[in-house]
Write a protein that holds these residues in place. Sequence first.
Motif, mmCIF file in Angstrom:
data_model
loop_
_atom_site.group_PDB
_atom_site.id
_atom_site.type_symbol
_atom_site.label_atom_id
_atom_site.label_comp_id
_atom_site.label_asym_id
_atom_site.label_seq_id
_atom_site.Cartn_x
_atom_site.Cartn_y
_atom_site.Cartn_z
ATOM 1 N N UNK A 276 0.838 -1.217 0.000
ATOM 2 C CA UNK A 276 0.000 0.000 0.000
ATOM 3 C C UNK A 276 0.862 1.251 0.000
ATOM 4 N N UNK A 277 1.926 1.256 0.808
ATOM 5 C CA UNK A 277 2.795 2.429 0.859
ATOM 6 C C UNK A 277 3.529 2.628 -0.459
ATOM 7 N N UNK A 278 3.921 1.542 -1.119
ATOM 8 C CA UNK A 278 4.596 1.673 -2.414
ATOM 9 C C UNK A 278 3.661 2.267 -3.461
ATOM 10 N N UNK A 279 2.422 1.805 -3.488
ATOM 11 C CA UNK A 279 1.445 2.346 -4.440
ATOM 12 C C UNK A 279 1.170 3.818 -4.149
ATOM 13 N N UNK A 280 1.055 4.147 -2.851
ATOM 14 C CA UNK A 280 0.792 5.535 -2.468
ATOM 15 C C UNK A 280 1.957 6.436 -2.855
ATOM 16 N N UNK A 281 3.187 5.962 -2.618
ATOM 17 C CA UNK A 281 4.355 6.767 -2.987
ATOM 18 C C UNK A 281 4.448 6.953 -4.497
ATOM 19 N N UNK A 287 1.776 12.490 -9.213
ATOM 20 C CA UNK A 287 1.088 13.761 -9.024
ATOM 21 C C UNK A 287 2.074 14.920 -9.031
ATOM 22 N N UNK A 288 3.214 14.727 -8.410
ATOM 23 C CA UNK A 288 4.227 15.783 -8.409
ATOM 24 C C UNK A 288 4.768 16.027 -9.820
ATOM 25 N N UNK A 294 2.839 20.994 -15.390
ATOM 26 C CA UNK A 294 1.851 22.071 -15.549
ATOM 27 C C UNK A 294 2.482 23.420 -15.293
ATOM 28 N N UNK A 295 3.341 23.496 -14.274
ATOM 29 C CA UNK A 295 4.020 24.764 -13.993
ATOM 30 C C UNK A 295 4.945 25.157 -15.134
ATOM 31 N N UNK A 296 5.628 24.168 -15.710
ATOM 32 C CA UNK A 296 6.533 24.488 -16.818
ATOM 33 C C UNK A 296 5.749 25.012 -18.022
#
Length: 302
Positions: A276-281, A287-288, A294-296
């Motif tokens: 679960x932690x691997x999928x979340x990371x 997302x980052x 998007x900022x670029x």
Amino acid sequence: MEIGRYHWMYRSSRPHRYHHVPALRGNISPLGIQGCFECCIKCLGGVPYASLVATILCFSGVALFCGCGHVALTGTVSILEQHFSTNASDHALLSEVIQLMQYVIYGIASFFFLYGIILLAEGFYTTSAVKELHGEFKTTACGRCISGMFVFLTYVLGVAWLGVFGFSAVPVFMFYNIWSTCEVIKSLQTNMTVPGDQICVDIRQYGIIPWNAVPGKACGPILENICNTNEFYMSYHLFIVACAGAGATVIALIHFLMILSSNWAYLKDASKMQAYQDIKAKEEQELQDIQSRSKEQLNSYT
């Protein structure tokens, strides 16, 4: 502060300068060394006490069974040779079986010494206190399989030791019958009611020596003299202690089985949490990346 308030009274004194002292984190002393007491408490918190108690009980039970059983078997052969089977060929098979059992005892002691240490080490590395001491650790499929293998092996050994416990009760029953018969003879001699010459114990009926063994049985005063020997007294009580040691070993293995089952369940839950932690990371990283792109793009438009 008192020094700052009355500093005008001492014009000739040098003005005090106060320097900023950084705040200390946790329980670390100003010298940067953690307190000895806190370190000891933290180390003691990482000890798997359940596995430690089971290991001590297992070592004690195996030591009692092996040590007392070995000496008691030697005394039993001596009693048979002196009082129940004077011909060596009659009990030759029994002597070989007892010698083989003594070699088996050596193997049992060595195996359970190593197995107890392995189970204790497995308890150290699967307890939750290790995670608190050494940080996060990852569980692998191999580690879970090894933990499951220990559960199965301990279950098999527990069933086997149940049989050993029942088998070790047989010589206790035999010696108890002989001892109780001697007590009956003593009581008859004390009361002067019936002579004890007709009260006998036939070892051949237990099947440990053949029926053609001579004399094969002991009666009256001869049987009483056998009960008064040090070999009979020591063998009887050593068999009792060996039986108690086998029972303690069974209890220790049941204790180990409960510990290993809980550790295996902990590793299974830890593996799910790890996935679960691997999928979340991974999702957070994606997302980052999307936000950075998007900022670029926004900066390129502006």
